[in-house]
Design an enzyme around this catalytic site. Sequence first.
Site, PDB file in Angstrom:
ATOM      1  N   ALA A   1       2.391   7.167  15.702  1.00  0.00           N
ATOM      2  CA  ALA A   1       1.173   6.991  15.951  1.00  0.00           C
ATOM      3  C   ALA A   1       0.478   6.022  15.115  1.00  0.00           C
ATOM      4  O   ALA A   1      -0.282   4.960  15.753  1.00  0.00           O
ATOM      5  CB  ALA A   1       0.391   8.209  15.761  1.00  0.00           C
TER       6      ALA A   1
ATOM      7  N   LYS B   1       0.704  -1.249   0.044  1.00  0.00           N
ATOM      8  CA  LYS B   1       0.213   0.028   0.119  1.00  0.00           C
ATOM      9  C   LYS B   1       0.912   1.331  -0.162  1.00  0.00           C
ATOM     10  O   LYS B   1       1.246   1.691   0.678  1.00  0.00           O
ATOM     11  CB  LYS B   1      -0.770   0.216   1.308  1.00  0.00           C
ATOM     12  CG  LYS B   1      -1.826   0.927   0.837  1.00  0.00           C
ATOM     13  CD  LYS B   1      -2.452   1.953   2.212  1.00  0.00           C
ATOM     14  CE  LYS B   1      -1.676   3.009   2.790  1.00  0.00           C
ATOM     15  NZ  LYS B   1      -1.478   4.082   1.988  1.00  0.00           N
TER      16      LYS B   1
ATOM     17  N   GLU C   1       9.220  16.002  15.733  1.00  0.00           N
ATOM     18  CA  GLU C   1       9.979  15.758  14.273  1.00  0.00           C
ATOM     19  C   GLU C   1       9.474  16.760  13.483  1.00  0.00           C
ATOM     20  O   GLU C   1       8.202  16.787  13.201  1.00  0.00           O
ATOM     21  CB  GLU C   1       9.636  14.393  13.723  1.00  0.00           C
ATOM     22  CG  GLU C   1      10.758  13.941  12.737  1.00  0.00           C
ATOM     23  CD  GLU C   1      10.214  12.462  12.217  1.00  0.00           C
ATOM     24  OE1 GLU C   1       9.105  12.098  12.754  1.00  0.00           O
ATOM     25  OE2 GLU C   1      11.235  12.107  11.721  1.00  0.00           O
TER      26      GLU C   1
ATOM     27  N   CYS D   1      13.236  10.597   7.921  1.00  0.00           N
ATOM     28  CA  CYS D   1      13.141  10.108   9.380  1.00  0.00           C
ATOM     29  C   CYS D   1      14.217  10.100  10.104  1.00  0.00           C
ATOM     30  O   CYS D   1      14.502  10.329  11.288  1.00  0.00           O
ATOM     31  CB  CYS D   1      12.481   8.690   9.453  1.00  0.00           C
ATOM     32  SG  CYS D   1      10.849   8.397   8.716  1.00  0.00           S
TER      33      CYS D   1
ATOM     34  N   GLU E   1       9.475   1.203  11.028  1.00  0.00           N
ATOM     35  CA  GLU E   1      10.336   2.185  11.065  1.00  0.00           C
ATOM     36  C   GLU E   1       9.578   3.378  10.874  1.00  0.00           C
ATOM     37  O   GLU E   1       8.900   3.870  10.019  1.00  0.00           O
ATOM     38  CB  GLU E   1      11.038   2.195   9.453  1.00  0.00           C
ATOM     39  CG  GLU E   1      12.385   2.504   9.465  1.00  0.00           C
ATOM     40  CD  GLU E   1      12.287   4.071   8.871  1.00  0.00           C
ATOM     41  OE1 GLU E   1      12.066   5.012   9.702  1.00  0.00           O
ATOM     42  OE2 GLU E   1      12.348   4.034   7.617  1.00  0.00           O
TER      43      GLU E   1
ATOM     44  N   PHE F   1      10.375  17.620  10.262  1.00  0.00           N
ATOM     45  CA  PHE F   1      10.236  16.968   8.950  1.00  0.00           C
ATOM     46  C   PHE F   1      10.005  18.119   7.894  1.00  0.00           C
ATOM     47  O   PHE F   1       9.091  18.464   7.123  1.00  0.00           O
ATOM     48  CB  PHE F   1       8.859  16.088   8.840  1.00  0.00           C
ATOM     49  CG  PHE F   1       9.041  14.896   8.264  1.00  0.00           C
ATOM     50  CD1 PHE F   1       9.984  14.106   8.932  1.00  0.00           C
ATOM     51  CD2 PHE F   1       8.316  14.458   7.152  1.00  0.00           C
ATOM     52  CE1 PHE F   1      10.119  12.677   8.500  1.00  0.00           C
ATOM     53  CE2 PHE F   1       8.861  13.124   6.408  1.00  0.00           C
ATOM     54  CZ  PHE F   1       9.564  12.181   7.110  1.00  0.00           C
TER      55      PHE F   1
HETATM   56  C1  SIN Z   1      13.091   7.356   5.809  1.00  0.00           C
HETATM   57  O1  SIN Z   1      12.937   8.674   6.160  1.00  0.00           O
HETATM   58  O2  SIN Z   1      12.298   6.819   6.375  1.00  0.00           O
HETATM   59  C2  SIN Z   1      14.160   6.644   5.496  1.00  0.00           C
HETATM   60  C3  SIN Z   1      15.388   7.590   5.102  1.00  0.00           C
HETATM   61  C4  SIN Z   1      16.616   6.844   4.675  1.00  0.00           C
HETATM   62  O3  SIN Z   1      16.427   5.602   4.085  1.00  0.00           O
HETATM   63  O4  SIN Z   1      17.842   7.416   4.603  1.00  0.00           O
END
Ligand code: SIN
Length: 540
Positions: A290, A234, A440, A343, A309, A442
């Site tokens: 979440a 998905k 975060e 992330c 992750e 982002f």
């Molecule tokens: C992510 O932001 O989840 C992955 C980042 C990465 O693979 O470097």
Amino acid sequence: MMTTVALKFGRRMNTALRSSNLLYRSSSSFLLSANFLIQIPLTRKMSTDAHNIASQLNSSGLLRTQGLIGGKWQDAYDGKTIKVYNPSTGESIADVACMGGRETNDAISSAFDAFKSWSKTTAAERSKLLRKWYDLLMAHKEELAQLITLEQGKPLKESLGEINYSAGFIEFASEEAKRIYGDIIPAPQSDRRLFVLKQPVGVVGAITPWNFPLAMITRKVGPALACGCTVVIKPSELTPLTALAAAELSIQAGIPAGVVNVVMGNAPDIGDALIASPQIRKITFTGSTAVGKKLMAGSAETVKKVSLELGGNAPCIVFDDADLDVAVKGTLAAKFRNSGQTCVCANRILVQEGIYDKFANALLEAVQSMKVGDGFSEGVAQGPLINEAAVKKVDSLIHEATSKGAKVILGGKRHSLGSTFYEPTVITDVDNDMLISRQEAFGPVAPLLRFKTEEDAIRIANDTNAGLGSYVFTNSIQRSWRVAEALEYGLVGVNEGVISTEVAPFGGVKQSGLGREGSKYGMDEYLEIKYVCLGNMNKD
Ligand code: SIN
């Protein structure tokens, strides 16, 4: 019913294509296939390359807008579609099938049926097919990169980098497929022989985000297929086109029908169907903490294997003894890659007091020189944010920080380009209690915190529920070991701002997730361990 799609190469894209020294062609508007209309305004000339790209995408079958179930491209059963937007222009670029629970259940059944034969193929067969898929991803690198920039917004150069990174997971999986070894255990009784088999876990539900529309898919699907699992993917409804193109290439590679399925649209319904199904034996997810928690809780009902992750809150620690140039270059990459939308992006930049001012000035200078613009434009280092909500979040975190004493030394507001462009921002005098240090961001904002000692840095860095990426800049080998060991994070970059690679394990500790992706460790996530005991072995 065929979905009719107008894939529009709007103003910005044409500008971008022109800026890369491309030739023009006088065609106004042309029909590329029964279901893809590339619309070019009558007054505008189109570059030969844009034409080539569109034709290539079409002739290689990479422009897909339906889901993939059991090897067949399918519309949503109720005919619903959702729009995909170019974040750079706000224009809608495609209408894709908006699927839900019913389509997901059919995709699961297809994957379940396909598992019976796929799990019985030899490692060598799976390896060859994965290699073919890798070759096709690389052969279509430019077109795939264009799709990523179009629907996700990142600079074309970064998109090309993502294709290499993504294909690397498939290549690695094709090689590793042949190395899924079991074990022979010395038996405690002389009439027994004990061994361990590694077997595929079953059908995998893979839920992936928009920030890496391809890499987060291949990082999951590569190892899953190598181990003999089948998958229902998905992708994010914000960036489904790249996922569908990759799925098309899996078919062209000869991966059998039903092994790779893709459903997208109504995320909660699809997620619920994946979680509820006893046939799904594994959930792998990249996204918010979440949602990850909900998937984990939901998976308890059927006791699925889960890898997650999730969000990060990466500290980037710059010590007085760091090489300033290395620290600035590394921080820039760790912070501003993908406009801060990863992330593992540096979320808090902890700088020791002796180097703080020098570092702040040098970082400001480096950030100032970054060109912001459409991802197709030459020299652009930062594209738009994914949507309005992302802009609002960054903006509100900066406001909260400044209301508590932080100082904006660069940026701090929407970019004059409009849309979802945000000025690359540096703020100083941030402390670890401000929201910008707790959440975060982002987005393209670098908050600088000041610390005195190594112990302070480690304490501040670890003062969070997240534990994914972290970075350290120092010229002391002893300090780099000490700090790397003390950081409660799954990944540590020392004197390096971008450390992700298919050959190393990626994943977090604490609330940043469970399990690892990439490398040999990532294979284990798709395998069950079976112990077999042969008895009565002394009989002639
Ligand atoms: C992510 O932001 O989840 C992955 C980042 C990465 O693979 O470097």
